[in-house]
Design a protein around this motif. Structure first.
Motif, PDB file in Angstrom:
ATOM      1  N   TYR A 308      16.946  -1.337   8.612  1.00 10.17           N
ATOM      2  CA  TYR A 308      15.920  -2.346   8.827  1.00 10.17           C
ATOM      3  C   TYR A 308      14.613  -1.727   9.296  1.00 10.17           C
ATOM      4  O   TYR A 308      14.595  -0.715  10.000  1.00 10.17           O
ATOM      5  CB  TYR A 308      16.402  -3.368   9.856  1.00 10.17           C
ATOM      6  CG  TYR A 308      17.643  -4.096   9.412  1.00 10.17           C
ATOM      7  CD1 TYR A 308      17.549  -5.257   8.665  1.00 10.17           C
ATOM      8  CD2 TYR A 308      18.906  -3.599   9.720  1.00 10.17           C
ATOM      9  CE1 TYR A 308      18.685  -5.931   8.241  1.00 10.17           C
ATOM     10  CE2 TYR A 308      20.048  -4.259   9.300  1.00 10.17           C
ATOM     11  CZ  TYR A 308      19.936  -5.422   8.561  1.00 10.17           C
ATOM     12  OH  TYR A 308      21.065  -6.071   8.136  1.00 10.17           O
ATOM     13  N   GLY A 309      13.524  -2.367   8.883  1.00 12.76           N
ATOM     14  CA  GLY A 309      12.197  -2.019   9.355  1.00 12.76           C
ATOM     15  C   GLY A 309      11.485  -3.260   9.837  1.00 12.76           C
ATOM     16  O   GLY A 309      12.089  -4.336   9.953  1.00 12.76           O
ATOM     17  N   VAL A 310      10.196  -3.136  10.096  1.00 13.87           N
ATOM     18  CA  VAL A 310       9.390  -4.246  10.605  1.00 13.87           C
ATOM     19  C   VAL A 310       8.116  -4.336   9.789  1.00 13.87           C
ATOM     20  O   VAL A 310       7.484  -3.311   9.473  1.00 13.87           O
ATOM     21  CB  VAL A 310       9.053  -4.044  12.098  1.00 13.87           C
ATOM     22  CG1 VAL A 310       8.188  -5.186  12.614  1.00 13.87           C
ATOM     23  CG2 VAL A 310      10.330  -3.932  12.927  1.00 13.87           C
ATOM     24  N   MET A 311       7.716  -5.561   9.428  1.00  9.54           N
ATOM     25  CA  MET A 311       6.445  -5.760   8.730  1.00  9.54           C
ATOM     26  C   MET A 311       5.618  -6.814   9.456  1.00  9.54           C
ATOM     27  O   MET A 311       6.139  -7.596  10.261  1.00  9.54           O
ATOM     28  CB  MET A 311       6.675  -6.168   7.272  1.00  9.54           C
ATOM     29  CG  MET A 311       7.253  -7.542   7.077  1.00  9.54           C
ATOM     30  SD  MET A 311       7.240  -8.083   5.330  1.00  9.54           S
ATOM     31  CE  MET A 311       8.204  -6.796   4.561  1.00  9.54           C
ATOM     32  N   ALA A 316       2.406  -5.557   5.447  1.00 11.81           N
ATOM     33  CA  ALA A 316       2.267  -4.134   5.759  1.00 11.81           C
ATOM     34  C   ALA A 316       3.434  -3.678   6.638  1.00 11.81           C
ATOM     35  O   ALA A 316       3.850  -4.390   7.561  1.00 11.81           O
ATOM     36  CB  ALA A 316       0.945  -3.877   6.463  1.00 11.81           C
ATOM     37  N   ILE A 317       3.924  -2.472   6.365  1.00  9.27           N
ATOM     38  CA  ILE A 317       5.051  -1.929   7.129  1.00  9.27           C
ATOM     39  C   ILE A 317       4.569  -1.400   8.471  1.00  9.27           C
ATOM     40  O   ILE A 317       3.689  -0.551   8.545  1.00  9.27           O
ATOM     41  CB  ILE A 317       5.760  -0.819   6.327  1.00  9.27           C
ATOM     42  CG1 ILE A 317       6.399  -1.413   5.076  1.00  9.27           C
ATOM     43  CG2 ILE A 317       6.830  -0.139   7.191  1.00  9.27           C
ATOM     44  CD1 ILE A 317       7.028  -0.384   4.151  1.00  9.27           C
ATOM     45  N   VAL A 318       5.147  -1.942   9.533  1.00 10.78           N
ATOM     46  CA  VAL A 318       4.830  -1.511  10.896  1.00 10.78           C
ATOM     47  C   VAL A 318       5.784  -0.402  11.337  1.00 10.78           C
ATOM     48  O   VAL A 318       5.394   0.518  12.048  1.00 10.78           O
ATOM     49  CB  VAL A 318       4.906  -2.711  11.865  1.00 10.78           C
ATOM     50  CG1 VAL A 318       4.734  -2.268  13.311  1.00 10.78           C
ATOM     51  CG2 VAL A 318       3.868  -3.764  11.496  1.00 10.78           C
ATOM     52  N   ASN A 348       2.961  -2.596  17.427  1.00 10.94           N
ATOM     53  CA  ASN A 348       2.416  -1.619  16.483  1.00 10.94           C
ATOM     54  C   ASN A 348       3.461  -0.637  15.978  1.00 10.94           C
ATOM     55  O   ASN A 348       3.136   0.298  15.238  1.00 10.94           O
ATOM     56  CB  ASN A 348       1.264  -0.854  17.140  1.00 10.94           C
ATOM     57  CG  ASN A 348       0.093  -1.747  17.471  1.00 10.94           C
ATOM     58  OD1 ASN A 348      -0.296  -2.602  16.666  1.00 10.94           O
ATOM     59  ND2 ASN A 348      -0.468  -1.586  18.657  1.00 10.94           N
ATOM     60  N   GLY A 349       4.718  -0.829  16.393  1.00 18.71           N
ATOM     61  CA  GLY A 349       5.775   0.063  15.956  1.00 18.71           C
ATOM     62  C   GLY A 349       5.928   1.299  16.816  1.00 18.71           C
ATOM     63  O   GLY A 349       6.738   2.182  16.498  1.00 18.71           O
ATOM     64  N   ASN A 350       5.164   1.385  17.908  1.00 19.07           N
ATOM     65  CA  ASN A 350       5.288   2.527  18.819  1.00 19.07           C
ATOM     66  C   ASN A 350       6.494   2.331  19.736  1.00 19.07           C
ATOM     67  O   ASN A 350       6.750   1.223  20.210  1.00 19.07           O
ATOM     68  CB  ASN A 350       4.021   2.674  19.667  1.00 19.07           C
ATOM     69  CG  ASN A 350       2.791   2.867  18.822  1.00 19.07           C
ATOM     70  OD1 ASN A 350       2.783   3.654  17.880  1.00 19.07           O
ATOM     71  ND2 ASN A 350       1.730   2.131  19.129  1.00 19.07           N
TER      72      ASN A 350
END
Length: 388
Positions: A308-311, A316-318, A348-350
């Protein structure tokens, strides 16, 4: 005698050492609610810590839930009761079932473990109204009213326990933005707080989603058409042809889905004008939270797990698809899991708290991250700064 005393002192010292090793060792944690977080000690019993990490309610309960409206549900001898923030019992543990949290300051309780019949009480333990409510749906207060079930029909009670909308519906949902979804012989429709139909010009529906935070409700009618309406009853948009609704609107987008020519699911998000703005993705998480949603990479085979990822709301991919579980941004940070390790991610994905060995549990709430690592609890703010 001296030998006996010496042996006694050795045993006492060993017991003290065992207690010292046990103290501060936990196996589960909860998020902060009303300044307290539930924690489970090594012996399996639950208590609560404050925002400094100090145990302020001893770990003596078989189960412990979040605080809400000044009380928390606890369990002792397999029976439920409620305590206040000082740890004082305000409702004795004598109920076989009970609400996990208070809603509108109201609780439901039952003497039967399977639920019904329900009684309604306030957070001081005062029983309200006649009680004896039935059904598999627990009374859940929202906007001062709760749906109850009696003799096969739904009605609504207020926070005094009085039946203010008679039991006349085949189904009744929670109130939101002043309206609730109800059902009669003709199908689903919206009612106001008097129990009258809210938008009489709308036809009955086969599917109806309650008004969400954004004040938009989804209706699917018996003729196959659909509409998203606002709290004035005005239609904002309909579903694109061939699509089905997957979620209500959040952050200006609604999840929708269809099937492609190969029979594979195609998922997308549309805006309040009915335009598809994000297309062709895999996501079991249907709603955006704080402008973020999880999505998954393409499944190669049924034996290979999804990652899984985050958008964001533009698509836009975060954060790339490297995570073991979906990420849910209920707050401005969220828990992330990779290779069995847990971390905290910002919008922000940090990674404000990185993946670490031994970090097996993270809970987030009220500006505090509660992290459990190797049995010890650490507290952080949402920027990853230690608090204890």
């Amino acid at each position: 005698m001296r030998k006996i005393m010496a042996l006694f002192m050795v045993v006492l010292l060993l017991l003290c050492c065992v207690n010292a090793m046990s103290e501060g060792t936990y196996q589960a944690i909860g998020a902060f609610h009303e300044g307290l977080a539930a924690v489970q000690a090594a012996d399996g019993l639950w208590g609560y810590i404050d925002t400094t990490g100090a145990v302020v309610i001893p770990c003596e309960w078989e189960n412990a839930n979040d605080f809400s409206f000044g009380v928390a549900r606890v369990q002792k001898d397999r029976l439920y009761g409620y305590i206040d923030a000082s740890g004082k019992t305000v409702i004795p543990c004598k109920w076989k079932n009970g609400a996990d949290i208070a809603r509108d300051g109201m609780l439901w309780v039952s003497e039967n473990s399977y639920g019904e019949p329900y009684q309604i009480m306030n957070t001081e333990g005062k029983l309200l109204g006649p009680g004896g409510w039935e059904g598999s749906l627990y009374p859940r207060f929202s906007e001062g009213l709760a749906a109850v079930y009696k003799d096969g029909l739904f009605g609504y009670i207020d926070t005094t326990g009085e039946l203010v909308i008679p039991c006349q519906f085949k189904f009744g949902n929670i109130f939101s933005h002043g309206y609730a979804v109800a059902q009669d012989d003709g199908g689903l429709f919206l009612i106001d707080k008097t129990g009258a139909p809210a938008f009489p010009d709308l036809p009955r529906a086969v599917v109806a989603d309650a008004f969400r935070e954004d004040g938009i409700c989804f209706l699917e009618f018996f003729d196959g058409t659909s509409a998203y309406i606002n709290t004035d009853g005005k239609t904002l948009c309909s579903l694109p042809e061939g699509y089905k609704s997957r979620s209500g609107f959040s952050d200006g987008l609604a999840g929708i889905g269809t099937m492609n020519e190969n029979g594979d699911p195609v998922e997308a998000y549309m805006n309040t004008s009915g335009e598809i703005v994000i297309n062709n993705l895999i996501s079991t998480q249907k709603r955006f939270h704080n402008g973020r949603v999880s999505f998954a990479d393409a499944r190669i085979t049924a034996d290979v797990p999804l990652h899984y990822g985050v958008m964001d709301t533009t698509g836009a991919i975060v954060y790339p698809c490297e995570l073991d579980e979906e990420v849910n941004f209920e707050e401005i940070v969220a828990r992330a899991v990779r290779d069995g390790k847990e971390a905290v991610m910002d919008l922000n994905g940090n990674l404000v708290i990185p993946f670490e060995e031994g970090c097996t549990s993270i809970a987030i709430g009220e500006g505090i991250v509660t992290a459990l690592k190797n049995g010890e609890i650490s507290l952080f703010d949402y920027e990853g700064k230690p608090l204890n």
